[in-house]
Scaffold this motif. Structure first.
Motif, mmCIF file in Angstrom:
data_model
loop_
_atom_site.group_PDB
_atom_site.id
_atom_site.type_symbol
_atom_site.label_atom_id
_atom_site.label_comp_id
_atom_site.label_asym_id
_atom_site.label_seq_id
_atom_site.Cartn_x
_atom_site.Cartn_y
_atom_site.Cartn_z
ATOM 1 N N GLY A 179 35.320 42.907 30.840
ATOM 2 C CA GLY A 179 34.051 42.322 31.260
ATOM 3 C C GLY A 179 34.061 41.909 32.719
ATOM 4 O O GLY A 179 33.096 42.165 33.463
ATOM 5 N N PHE A 180 35.167 41.302 33.175
ATOM 6 C CA PHE A 180 35.271 40.905 34.578
ATOM 7 C C PHE A 180 35.318 42.131 35.494
ATOM 8 O O PHE A 180 34.741 42.133 36.587
ATOM 9 C CB PHE A 180 36.504 40.029 34.801
ATOM 10 N N ILE A 181 36.021 43.185 35.052
ATOM 11 C CA ILE A 181 36.058 44.419 35.835
ATOM 12 C C ILE A 181 34.650 45.009 35.962
ATOM 13 O O ILE A 181 34.228 45.446 37.038
ATOM 14 C CB ILE A 181 37.011 45.443 35.194
ATOM 15 N N ALA A 182 33.909 45.015 34.834
ATOM 16 C CA ALA A 182 32.541 45.542 34.847
ATOM 17 C C ALA A 182 31.653 44.740 35.782
ATOM 18 O O ALA A 182 30.868 45.307 36.557
ATOM 19 C CB ALA A 182 31.969 45.537 33.430
ATOM 20 N N ILE A 183 31.779 43.407 35.736
ATOM 21 C CA ILE A 183 30.984 42.561 36.628
ATOM 22 C C ILE A 183 31.329 42.854 38.084
ATOM 23 O O ILE A 183 30.441 42.947 38.948
ATOM 24 C CB ILE A 183 31.228 41.070 36.305
#
Length: 236
Positions: free
Chosen positions: A162-166
């Motif tokens: 999720g952090f990578i996607a953000i």
């Protein structure tokens, strides 16, 4: 001396009798279904308000889109925390309502593109994306419930992904590059993992009276999946 009384905790769903578990699942998925119907209703109302549509579309450019995503993430976290931590049913329902309305607002630009730029096939495209989303959601949920497997181990991986996607979304917004088809495919995989995780939580984490909170978590995962499936279907 008076003996201190330890508060009695409600049992986890997995520890309930078969009848009680079925009742919990029925309440959870009933609330999920009602949330989807409410989302559709709110979206229909929003699309009757032209200034609201224009305002939502104006937030899709540059740093304002990042502000919108940030506000949406705050609303999501606040709603989930409110629904999970409070025993007050009214506050739980308020959290679910807040989340549905926030989802409906952030979906305005994507649905507008599907309806306006695809032409007469726009509604058909949305329907197809909805059917595929529902089928995949039902399949993943059924696997989790029938096997009773605990997918809590997915939490760390989902958080990192999720952090990578953000980070990719922020970079794409700031530097103006298109994340492309494979990013959407990756986000569908992330959403599928989130459905497994949230369904597993419904069985192993939540207590008997927390069906509103359980439905909120499932609704969030469902809408994330729908967003990226519709994104792929809406491509030229």
């Amino acid at each position: 001396m008076e003996e201190l009384q330890t508060p009695v905790l409600e049992p986890k769903v997995a520890a309930l009798t078969s009848e009680a578990r079925i009742t919990f699942y029925r309440k959870t998925y009933t609330h999920l279904t009602l949330s989807v119907l409410l989302f559709i209703l709110v979206e229909m109302i929003f699309f009757q308000i032209e200034p609201l549509i224009n305002f939502a579309l104006s937030l899709t450019q540059g740093w304002t889109w990042l502000l919108l995503l940030g506000g949406f993430m705050f609303a999501t976290n606040y709603a989930e925390k409110m629904a999970l931590e409070t025993q007050d049913k009214n506050r739980q329902y308020l959290a679910l309502l807040l989340f549905v309305v926030a989802e409906a607002f952030i979906f305005i630009p994507l649905l507008y593109i599907a309806i306006s730029y695809i032409g007469d096939g726009g509604l058909h495209t949305i329907s197809q994306a909805g059917i595929m989303t529902g089928a995949l959601f039902v399949g993943l949920s059924a696997v989790t419930i029938m096997t009773k497997k605990d997918f809590s181990f997915l939490r760390s991986g989902l958080t990192i992904a999720g952090f990578i996607a953000i980070g990719l979304i922020v970079a794409g917004t700031l530097f103006g590059f298109n994340l492309g088809l494979w990013f959407s495919v990756g986000m569908i995989a992330l959403a599928s993992g989130s459905i497994l995780y949230q369904t597993s939580n419904m069985v192993h984490k939540y207590q008997e009276d927390q069906y509103v909170a359980a439905s909120l978590g499932l609704f969030g995962a469902l809408m994330l999946l729908f967003w990226y499936i519709l994104s792929i279907f809406s491509r030229d």
